[in-house]
Write an enzyme that holds these catalytic residues in place. Structure first.
Site, PDB file in Angstrom:
ATOM      1  CG  ASP A 190       0.039   3.421  -5.212  1.00  0.00           C
ATOM      2  OD1 ASP A 190      -0.320   4.490  -4.295  1.00  0.00           O
ATOM      3  OD2 ASP A 190       1.066   3.560  -4.300  1.00  0.00           O
ATOM      4  CG  ASP A 240       2.068   3.487  -0.739  1.00  0.00           C
ATOM      5  OD1 ASP A 240       1.442   3.433  -2.020  1.00  0.00           O
ATOM      6  OD2 ASP A 240       3.083   3.700  -0.413  1.00  0.00           O
TER       7      ASP A 240
END
Length: 542
Positions: free
Chosen positions: A276, A278
């Protein structure tokens, strides 16, 4: 050189489960980011002369806020800041840097799996010295400070060159711009059997990772392609972009459908994964088998000793309350502790610091271990590759054999996104008012055995967290859970979790939504989801 700037408080700076998240234009309001950063510093003690870590996922507005945070850290008395080159640090990498270098704490700039861009999402989160998200006592103090803040401190100096690795002076504070990847990649090499994984890939086993134009790209290229020998291009969408290429960087069956379809195709890869915004979440897909996050946690725990870093076994397992009980059965067989916590990685930190658990996970595509204090997407991918290499079996065979041994927890999450906040709160309020009357109620063939609003007593510090999700348990062990998510920035997200345990291996390959059909119907009957949300079906089903 140091200025004290007068400001006025904003009323909407209450941190959620992972810090403060708002749309970029909100953060661009006068002194909005400055107020929150100063509130963080004002809520801490004893950091004078100490080291702070700063980094983010590269989303829009990341660089601008990093420059502000650096100048404010100098003005507030930090001795040194370590910042990722280009402003980049994945969330797990930031946690590792904090821990490895003994930093006082860190500021992580991310909105995780939420979209990025000029009108999309941004976030600021504070991590404490153990590398994990700040506990509620600190986030509560930060919020209290934001409501009365009247000034902030900042150094009147030029911006730092974030793109050049090296040390710089900023108003008497040292700024060290570090390679954001190497420390993390080195850590992974100590945990997993890289030679075995390298041999697996060399044998023709095809691996692809979709980094979703987010922060994982540089890490995955270094580890998968450079250190493990996967062909160039095995990491897709590897360049982090401020707007994630106009995509939604959430690794699930909706937003990573192209990867899923490719792995499921006749000539597709043997193994696929996605991460995703981060870098802390993951999706695992094998030929013919999507792995639910709950099953992924259970399989990793059951096979932990395959990896050198876990060869001595694991101390215990923790999972968030909405996560399926698949891992509970593994813990029972291994004779180790099993802990059920509220949603939010911060609740795992105390357990790991006290050596009560080694691996932990959340159903929202997050798994991790005590190597850091955040969930870790690439760690999970490497663990799966290590297990595959050790067992010499594909993902589907590993999952089917796991179900045969432990039983299958049919499990699904239905997300209703962008619900009017008042209506979402009204739904939850109505549910809470029903709880005492539900036990004994029959809906079709289902009979409610218990109903409550989950409350958690931390076994380490004895803190209590209430109202963490409404649970409705049925005779036979099935359950439905309702919870409002704390990670969105517009409207509310209602999450419905549905689970049924099936011990009979002959019934392990029913289509998931079919297996849960009566429970999904019961959820509608009890909560009147359509009436409150105005939606006839979920936005996302995983």
């Amino acid at each position: 050189m140091i200025s004290t700037v007068a400001t006025k408080p904003y009323a909407d700076q209450m941190p959620g489960t992972s810090g403060l998240r708002k749309k970029v234009p909100v953060f661009q309001q006068e002194n909005y980011a400055e107020n929150f950063i100063q509130a963080i510093f004002d809520s801490l003690e004893g950091f004078e002369g100490k080291t702070l870590v700063i980094g983010g996922d590269g989303r829009y507005y990341n660089r601008e806020v990093i420059q502000v945070a650096l100048k404010m850290a100098a003005a507030n008395g930090f001795g040194k800041v370590m910042v990722g080159q280009g402003g980049i640090l994945s969330t797990p990498a930031a946690s590792h840097v904090i821990r490895k270098y003994g930093a006082f704490g860190g500021i992580v700039l991310s909105a995780s799996h939420n979209p990025g861009g000029p009108t999309e999402d941004f976030g600021i989160k504070y991590n404490i010295g153990n590398g994990g998200p700040a506990p509620e006592k600190i986030t509560d103090a930060i919020f209290a400070r934001t409501k009365v803040i009247d000034s902030y401190k900042i150094a009147d100096v030029a911006d730092i060159d974030l793109d050049t690795v090296g040390s710089f002076d900023l108003a008497g504070m040292t700024v060290e711009v570090i390679d954001p990847v190497t420390d993390y990649a080195d850590l992974m090499e100590t945990l997993f059997d890289f030679p075995a994984i390298r041999a697996l890939i060399a044998s023709g086993f095809r691996v692809v990772i979709d980094s979703m134009s987010a922060v994982t790209g540089p890490y995955a290229v270094e580890i998968l392609e450079k250190r493990l020998g996967a062909p160039a291009g095995s990491v897709r969408n590897e360049i982090p972009l401020p707007d994630f290429g106009h995509h939604h960087p959430d690794p699930n069956l909706v937003h990573a459908k192209e990867l899923y379809d490719d792995v499921m195709s006749v000539d597709g890869p043997d193994f696929g994964a996605a991460s995703d915004g981060d870098g802390d979440r993951n999706m695992i897909v094998g030929k013919g088998m999507f792995v639910t996050p709950s099953d992924s946690l259970a399989v990793i725990a059951a096979n932990a000793t395959c990896a050198p870093g876990y060869a001595k076994g694991i101390a215990g397992i923790a999972r968030s309350m909405p996560t399926s009980a698949a891992a509970d059965r593994v813990a029972e067989k291994l004779g180790i502790g099993m802990y059920e916590t509220p949603t939010g990685w911060k609740f795992f930190g105390n357990l790991m610091d006290a050596d009560k658990v080694t691996v932990c996970g959340e159903e929202s595509f997050g798994t991790g271990s005590a190597h850091v204090r955040e969930k870790d997407g690439l760690w999970a991918v490497l663990f799966w590759l290590n297990i595959i290499a050790a067992r010499k079996e594909g993902v589907k065979d590993i999952i089917l054999k796991h179900w045969a041994e432990y039983g299958r927890n049919y499990y699904s999450r239905h997300d209703y996104e962008g619900v009017d906040t008042d209506q979402a709160n009204a739904l939850v309020s109505a549910l809470r008012n029903k709880l005492s009357t539900l036990p004994g109620t029959q809906i079709g063939s289902l009979i409610v055995s218990e109903a409550d609003d989950f409350s958690y007593l931390d076994p380490v510090d004895q803190s209590v967290s209430r109202n963490q999700g409404i649970r409705i348990l049925f005779q036979g062990g099935s359950r439905i859970v309702f919870r409002l998510s704390g990670t969105g920035t517009s409207g509310a997200t209602l999450r419905l979790y549905v689970e049924r345990y099936e011990a009979d291996a002959a019934k392990h390959q029913i289509e998931t939504q079919k297996a849960l059909e009566d429970l999904i119907g019961a959820a509608e009957t009890i909560a009147e989801i359509r009436k409150f949300t105005g939606m006839n079906e979920p936005t996302v089903i995983t």
